[in-house]
Motif scaffolding. Structure first.
Motif, mmCIF file in Angstrom:
data_model
loop_
_atom_site.group_PDB
_atom_site.id
_atom_site.type_symbol
_atom_site.label_atom_id
_atom_site.label_comp_id
_atom_site.label_asym_id
_atom_site.label_seq_id
_atom_site.Cartn_x
_atom_site.Cartn_y
_atom_site.Cartn_z
ATOM 1 N N ALA A 210 0.839 -1.194 0.000
ATOM 2 C CA ALA A 210 0.000 0.000 0.000
ATOM 3 C C ALA A 210 0.874 1.245 0.000
ATOM 4 C CB ALA A 210 -0.929 0.007 1.207
ATOM 5 N N THR A 211 0.320 2.337 -0.535
ATOM 6 C CA THR A 211 1.027 3.611 -0.534
ATOM 7 C C THR A 211 0.157 4.682 0.091
ATOM 8 O OG1 THR A 211 0.198 4.261 -2.722
ATOM 9 C CG2 THR A 211 2.234 2.984 -2.664
ATOM 10 N N ALA A 212 0.807 5.615 0.790
ATOM 11 C CA ALA A 212 0.113 6.753 1.388
ATOM 12 C C ALA A 212 1.134 7.859 1.607
ATOM 13 C CB ALA A 212 -0.549 6.371 2.703
ATOM 14 N N GLY A 213 0.901 9.023 0.995
ATOM 15 C CA GLY A 213 1.865 10.102 1.109
ATOM 16 C C GLY A 213 3.202 9.694 0.513
ATOM 17 N N LYS A 214 4.261 9.826 1.273
ATOM 18 C CA LYS A 214 5.599 9.437 0.826
ATOM 19 C C LYS A 214 5.998 8.057 1.311
ATOM 20 C CE LYS A 214 7.200 14.232 0.544
ATOM 21 N NZ LYS A 214 8.171 15.248 1.014
ATOM 22 N N SER A 215 5.052 7.332 1.902
ATOM 23 C CA SER A 215 5.363 6.039 2.516
ATOM 24 C C SER A 215 4.775 4.868 1.749
ATOM 25 C CB SER A 215 4.851 6.002 3.961
ATOM 26 O OG SER A 215 5.502 6.982 4.746
ATOM 27 N N VAL A 216 5.482 3.744 1.835
ATOM 28 C CA VAL A 216 5.039 2.473 1.273
ATOM 29 C C VAL A 216 4.941 1.480 2.419
ATOM 30 C CG1 VAL A 216 5.532 0.666 -0.407
ATOM 31 C CG2 VAL A 216 6.259 3.009 -0.868
ATOM 32 N N TYR A 217 3.853 0.702 2.443
ATOM 33 C CA TYR A 217 3.617 -0.254 3.518
ATOM 34 C C TYR A 217 3.525 -1.659 2.929
ATOM 35 C CZ TYR A 217 2.238 3.992 6.022
ATOM 36 O OH TYR A 217 2.217 5.245 6.592
ATOM 37 N N PHE A 218 4.167 -2.609 3.602
ATOM 38 C CA PHE A 218 4.155 -4.003 3.157
ATOM 39 C C PHE A 218 3.621 -4.875 4.289
ATOM 40 C CE2 PHE A 218 7.624 -1.875 0.913
ATOM 41 C CZ PHE A 218 7.328 -2.172 -0.414
ATOM 42 N N PHE A 219 2.550 -5.617 4.009
ATOM 43 C CA PHE A 219 1.926 -6.494 5.001
ATOM 44 C C PHE A 219 2.008 -7.942 4.534
ATOM 45 C CE2 PHE A 219 -0.244 -2.425 5.077
ATOM 46 C CZ PHE A 219 -0.392 -2.133 6.420
ATOM 47 N N ASP A 220 2.183 -8.856 5.474
ATOM 48 C CA ASP A 220 2.036 -10.269 5.153
ATOM 49 C C ASP A 220 0.566 -10.509 4.810
ATOM 50 O OD1 ASP A 220 1.287 -13.158 5.904
ATOM 51 O OD2 ASP A 220 3.468 -13.252 5.956
ATOM 52 N N ALA A 221 0.304 -11.049 3.627
ATOM 53 C CA ALA A 221 -1.080 -11.163 3.160
ATOM 54 C C ALA A 221 -1.895 -12.131 4.005
ATOM 55 C CB ALA A 221 -1.095 -11.591 1.693
ATOM 56 N N ARG A 222 -1.239 -13.093 4.627
ATOM 57 C CA ARG A 222 -1.979 -14.068 5.441
ATOM 58 C C ARG A 222 -2.161 -13.596 6.882
ATOM 59 N NH1 ARG A 222 -2.896 -19.268 3.920
ATOM 60 N NH2 ARG A 222 -2.243 -19.874 1.825
ATOM 61 N N SER A 223 -1.074 -13.214 7.526
ATOM 62 C CA SER A 223 -1.150 -12.859 8.947
ATOM 63 C C SER A 223 -1.601 -11.425 9.174
ATOM 64 C CB SER A 223 0.214 -13.072 9.607
ATOM 65 O OG SER A 223 1.153 -12.118 9.129
ATOM 66 N N ARG A 224 -1.549 -10.595 8.112
ATOM 67 C CA ARG A 224 -1.895 -9.172 8.163
ATOM 68 C C ARG A 224 -0.865 -8.359 8.941
ATOM 69 N NH1 ARG A 224 -6.490 -11.935 9.492
ATOM 70 N NH2 ARG A 224 -6.592 -11.165 11.642
ATOM 71 N N ARG A 225 0.241 -8.980 9.302
ATOM 72 C CA ARG A 225 1.305 -8.306 10.046
ATOM 73 C C ARG A 225 2.047 -7.325 9.140
ATOM 74 N NH1 ARG A 225 6.789 -9.582 10.752
ATOM 75 N NH2 ARG A 225 6.468 -11.476 9.511
ATOM 76 N N LEU A 226 2.333 -6.129 9.669
ATOM 77 C CA LEU A 226 3.129 -5.164 8.928
ATOM 78 C C LEU A 226 4.570 -5.654 8.874
ATOM 79 C CD1 LEU A 226 3.327 -2.341 7.538
ATOM 80 C CD2 LEU A 226 3.940 -1.432 9.799
ATOM 81 N N LEU A 227 5.060 -5.944 7.668
ATOM 82 C CA LEU A 227 6.434 -6.397 7.513
ATOM 83 C C LEU A 227 7.398 -5.229 7.635
ATOM 84 C CD1 LEU A 227 5.875 -8.799 4.475
ATOM 85 C CD2 LEU A 227 6.087 -9.415 6.897
ATOM 86 N N LYS A 228 7.060 -4.137 6.979
ATOM 87 C CA LYS A 228 7.840 -2.913 7.126
ATOM 88 C C LYS A 228 7.146 -1.773 6.398
ATOM 89 C CE LYS A 228 11.927 -3.204 5.531
ATOM 90 N NZ LYS A 228 13.249 -2.801 5.050
ATOM 91 N N SER A 229 7.504 -0.570 6.795
ATOM 92 C CA SER A 229 7.098 0.622 6.051
ATOM 93 C C SER A 229 8.359 1.361 5.647
ATOM 94 C CB SER A 229 6.180 1.515 6.890
ATOM 95 O OG SER A 229 6.857 2.006 8.033
ATOM 96 N N VAL A 230 8.327 1.931 4.461
ATOM 97 C CA VAL A 230 9.474 2.651 3.918
ATOM 98 C C VAL A 230 9.023 4.066 3.569
ATOM 99 C CG1 VAL A 230 11.200 2.746 2.081
ATOM 100 C CG2 VAL A 230 10.431 0.520 2.962
ATOM 101 N N THR A 231 9.734 5.056 4.099
ATOM 102 C CA THR A 231 9.428 6.440 3.774
ATOM 103 C C THR A 231 10.430 6.935 2.733
ATOM 104 O OG1 THR A 231 8.530 6.850 5.977
ATOM 105 C CG2 THR A 231 9.165 8.774 4.678
ATOM 106 N N THR A 232 9.900 7.424 1.624
ATOM 107 C CA THR A 232 10.741 7.911 0.535
ATOM 108 C C THR A 232 10.783 9.444 0.559
ATOM 109 O OG1 THR A 232 8.991 8.167 -1.124
ATOM 110 C CG2 THR A 232 9.885 5.946 -0.808
ATOM 111 N N GLN A 233 11.468 10.017 -0.392
ATOM 112 C CA GLN A 233 11.538 11.477 -0.502
ATOM 113 C C GLN A 233 10.438 12.049 -1.396
ATOM 114 O OE1 GLN A 233 15.698 11.656 -1.913
ATOM 115 N NE2 GLN A 233 16.206 12.666 0.023
ATOM 116 N N TYR A 234 9.588 11.156 -1.928
ATOM 117 C CA TYR A 234 8.623 11.581 -2.941
ATOM 118 C C TYR A 234 7.224 11.090 -2.587
ATOM 119 C CZ TYR A 234 13.162 11.768 -5.220
ATOM 120 O OH TYR A 234 14.481 12.004 -5.495
ATOM 121 N N ASP A 235 6.223 11.764 -3.116
ATOM 122 C CA ASP A 235 4.854 11.290 -2.970
ATOM 123 C C ASP A 235 4.676 10.054 -3.843
ATOM 124 O OD1 ASP A 235 3.894 13.253 -1.193
ATOM 125 O OD2 ASP A 235 3.708 14.690 -2.836
#
Length: 314
Positions: A210-235
């Motif tokens: 998923a994307t929101a603002g300058k951040s990208v979010y990665f979730f495990d599709a089965r457990s729904r656990r957030l694997l990591k979020s990455v903040t970039t310099q761009y929208d």
């Protein structure tokens, strides 16, 4: 084709440009592999004419004719036999992918922004400004069921049928939600700090991106656990994850560049030029050997991923 500039260390990428749309391309989706070496790409566009293409070459196969408004999303079943399109004309249409015949028109009371098939290709889920998450049984489409009535406080922008009994929604109220299709209840949610741009499964189906603002979010599709979020310099408006090489491709609203990031170090690895407008959709092919980008400039570009010859890149 024009060469893409590459500030990083990767090889120069020359994208294939697919013309045919006359307005911004809002969404792209690949089929799964339909045999050993072929698959399809479907595009949604504000011109109201979703198109089917050969996924490897980008060659036009056909246009789905019948909508009377912009098309916001387009998807295919795993076997590519059916296609679904979500439109501003208050309908979601189901098509025979290969004949172009309109099989069903699912009428709504407002714009339909999002659609997704279930893994068995027996149902679709839809969402939009009505703030209602509906499931239509394609065998009995006249009476949809609603998941989590009155839960959403904003337009539903994306829907994903992530597991046989789990549907995900991403809405303008800045929340990603998971629903059980059997109980129809909300089972989990995650809040972000900015409006959501996109929410898609990775090509392997194991990660929700998923994307929101300058951040990208990665979730495990089965457990729904957030694997990591990455903040970039761009929208960031869209993202595609290549799980095997642990890299992701991002497109944004603030410029026209395609950016490659390392999933683990979160470092920007390469930047590719080619589009002349914001990039609204990024998707990897099912074999992971190319990715597609759809832009405000009305074009689709196919980019080879990796150093080996592939398709038209020899």
């Amino acid at each position: 084709m024009q060469p893409a500039t590459t500030p990083g260390q990767g090889p120069r990428v020359v994208p294939l440009t697919c013309h045919g749309h006359s307005r911004p391309v809002t969404h792209l989706s690949f089929s799964q592999m339909v045999d050993e070496d072929s698959y399809f790409l479907i595009s949604a566009c504000k011109d109201g004419n979703p198109m089917l293409r050969d996924g490897i070459t980008g060659d036009w196969i056909g246009t789905f004719v019948g909508h009377k408004g912009a098309v916001w999303q387009a998807r295919m079943t795993n076997d590519a036999a059916l296609a679904a399109t979500a439109s501003a004309d208050f309908t979601c249409k189901i098509w025979d992918t290969f004949t172009g015949e309109n099989l069903e028109t699912l009428t709504h009371n407002h714009i339909v922004r999002a659609v997704h098939f279930d893994p068995e290709a027996r149902h679709v889920v839809t969402g939009g400004p009505e703030k209602k998450l509906r499931i239509f049984d394609l065998g009995q489409p006249a009476i949809p069921i609603e998941l989590g009535p009155n839960v959403h406080d904003g337009t539903i922008k994306c829907v994903v049928w992530s597991e046989p009994n789990v549907v995900v929604s991403a809405a303008d109220d800045r929340k990603i939600r998971w629903f059980d299709t059997r109980s129809r209840d909300l089972i989990d949610k995650f809040a972000v700090d900015h409006p959501i741009g996109s929410c898609e499964l990775s090509s392997g189906g194991n990660v929700l991106c998923a994307t929101a603002g300058k951040s990208v979010y990665f979730f495990d599709a089965r457990s729904r656990r957030l694997l990591k979020s990455v903040t970039t310099q761009y929208d960031v408006s869209s993202v595609g994850l290549h799980s095997d090489t642990r890299k992701f491709v991002a497109g944004g609203t603030s410029d026209t560049w395609v950016r490659i990031y390392d999933f683990d170090t979160e470092q920007e690895l390469d930047v590719y030029k080619g589009h002349h407008g914001s990039i609204w959709s990024v998707a990897f092919s099912p074999d992971g050997k190319l990715y597609a980008t759809g832009s405000e400039d009305g074009t689709i570009k196919l980019w080879k991923y990796g150093s080996q010859p592939y398709g038209l890149w020899r």
